[in-house]
Design a protein around this motif. Sequence first.
Motif, PDB file in Angstrom:
ATOM      1  N   ILE A  11       0.845  -1.193   0.000  1.00  0.00           N
ATOM      2  CA  ILE A  11       0.000   0.000   0.000  1.00  0.00           C
ATOM      3  C   ILE A  11       0.885   1.249   0.000  1.00  0.00           C
ATOM      4  O   ILE A  11       2.053   1.181   0.400  1.00  0.00           O
ATOM      5  N   PRO A  12       0.356   2.381  -0.414  1.00  0.00           N
ATOM      6  CA  PRO A  12       1.125   3.624  -0.319  1.00  0.00           C
ATOM      7  C   PRO A  12       1.371   3.985   1.150  1.00  0.00           C
ATOM      8  O   PRO A  12       0.495   3.772   2.003  1.00  0.00           O
ATOM      9  N   GLU A  13       2.513   4.532   1.422  1.00  0.00           N
ATOM     10  CA  GLU A  13       2.881   4.916   2.787  1.00  0.00           C
ATOM     11  C   GLU A  13       1.845   5.853   3.397  1.00  0.00           C
ATOM     12  O   GLU A  13       1.588   5.815   4.597  1.00  0.00           O
ATOM     13  N   GLU A  14       1.209   6.675   2.579  1.00  0.00           N
ATOM     14  CA  GLU A  14       0.220   7.636   3.068  1.00  0.00           C
ATOM     15  C   GLU A  14      -0.990   6.961   3.719  1.00  0.00           C
ATOM     16  O   GLU A  14      -1.723   7.599   4.464  1.00  0.00           O
ATOM     17  N   GLU A  15      -1.216   5.679   3.424  1.00  0.00           N
ATOM     18  CA  GLU A  15      -2.348   4.970   4.026  1.00  0.00           C
ATOM     19  C   GLU A  15      -2.094   4.562   5.468  1.00  0.00           C
ATOM     20  O   GLU A  15      -3.011   4.146   6.164  1.00  0.00           O
ATOM     21  N   LEU A  16      -0.863   4.679   5.926  1.00  0.00           N
ATOM     22  CA  LEU A  16      -0.563   4.372   7.320  1.00  0.00           C
ATOM     23  C   LEU A  16      -0.997   5.545   8.196  1.00  0.00           C
ATOM     24  O   LEU A  16      -0.744   6.699   7.871  1.00  0.00           O
ATOM     25  N   VAL A  17      -1.642   5.232   9.289  1.00  0.00           N
ATOM     26  CA  VAL A  17      -1.974   6.237  10.295  1.00  0.00           C
ATOM     27  C   VAL A  17      -0.929   6.069  11.387  1.00  0.00           C
ATOM     28  O   VAL A  17      -0.919   5.063  12.102  1.00  0.00           O
ATOM     29  N   LEU A  18      -0.021   7.038  11.475  1.00  0.00           N
ATOM     30  CA  LEU A  18       1.133   6.880  12.359  1.00  0.00           C
ATOM     31  C   LEU A  18       0.753   6.620  13.806  1.00  0.00           C
ATOM     32  O   LEU A  18       1.446   5.885  14.503  1.00  0.00           O
ATOM     33  N   LYS A  19      -0.349   7.166  14.281  1.00  0.00           N
ATOM     34  CA  LYS A  19      -0.736   6.917  15.670  1.00  0.00           C
ATOM     35  C   LYS A  19      -1.228   5.484  15.880  1.00  0.00           C
ATOM     36  O   LYS A  19      -1.319   5.027  17.007  1.00  0.00           O
ATOM     37  N   ASP A  20      -1.518   4.782  14.797  1.00  0.00           N
ATOM     38  CA  ASP A  20      -2.010   3.402  14.894  1.00  0.00           C
ATOM     39  C   ASP A  20      -0.913   2.350  14.806  1.00  0.00           C
ATOM     40  O   ASP A  20      -1.189   1.161  14.971  1.00  0.00           O
ATOM     41  N   ILE A  21       0.315   2.747  14.499  1.00  0.00           N
ATOM     42  CA  ILE A  21       1.395   1.769  14.395  1.00  0.00           C
ATOM     43  C   ILE A  21       2.464   2.057  15.437  1.00  0.00           C
ATOM     44  O   ILE A  21       2.631   3.186  15.895  1.00  0.00           O
TER      45      ILE A  21
END
Length: 115
Positions: A11-21
């Motif tokens: 997936i594109p990096e932008e799909e990561l929610v940093l507070k969720d990982i």
Amino acid sequence: MELSFCGLRRIPEEELVLKDIRYLALIEVDLSSLYRRWGRPDIAVDDLAEWLCFAFSLPNGDKFALQREAQHPPTSGFLLSVTIGLFSEEAAKQVTAALDVHGARVLEVSGEVTR
């Protein structure tokens, strides 16, 4: 705990929610092997550095990312960050195997992981 990696997709990096990982492990994996298997990395920028990033999603919604400083990495490995459903030592091993890259291995696991 056996996780299913059928349907693993980049997936594109932008799909990561940093507070969720959160950081799970340091993974030894060859950058050129990742290129060959998964394509070029995304480039992410934060206050600290520019990062090479390979982000992935499982059909159940769990996500993980391999990240490494782009210009001057302090180690040859990649940081493995995951969503809560993958936050275990066993999951780190399974993620590493699912990358399907020869020689990939877990070097160390976060001290926050309950063994």
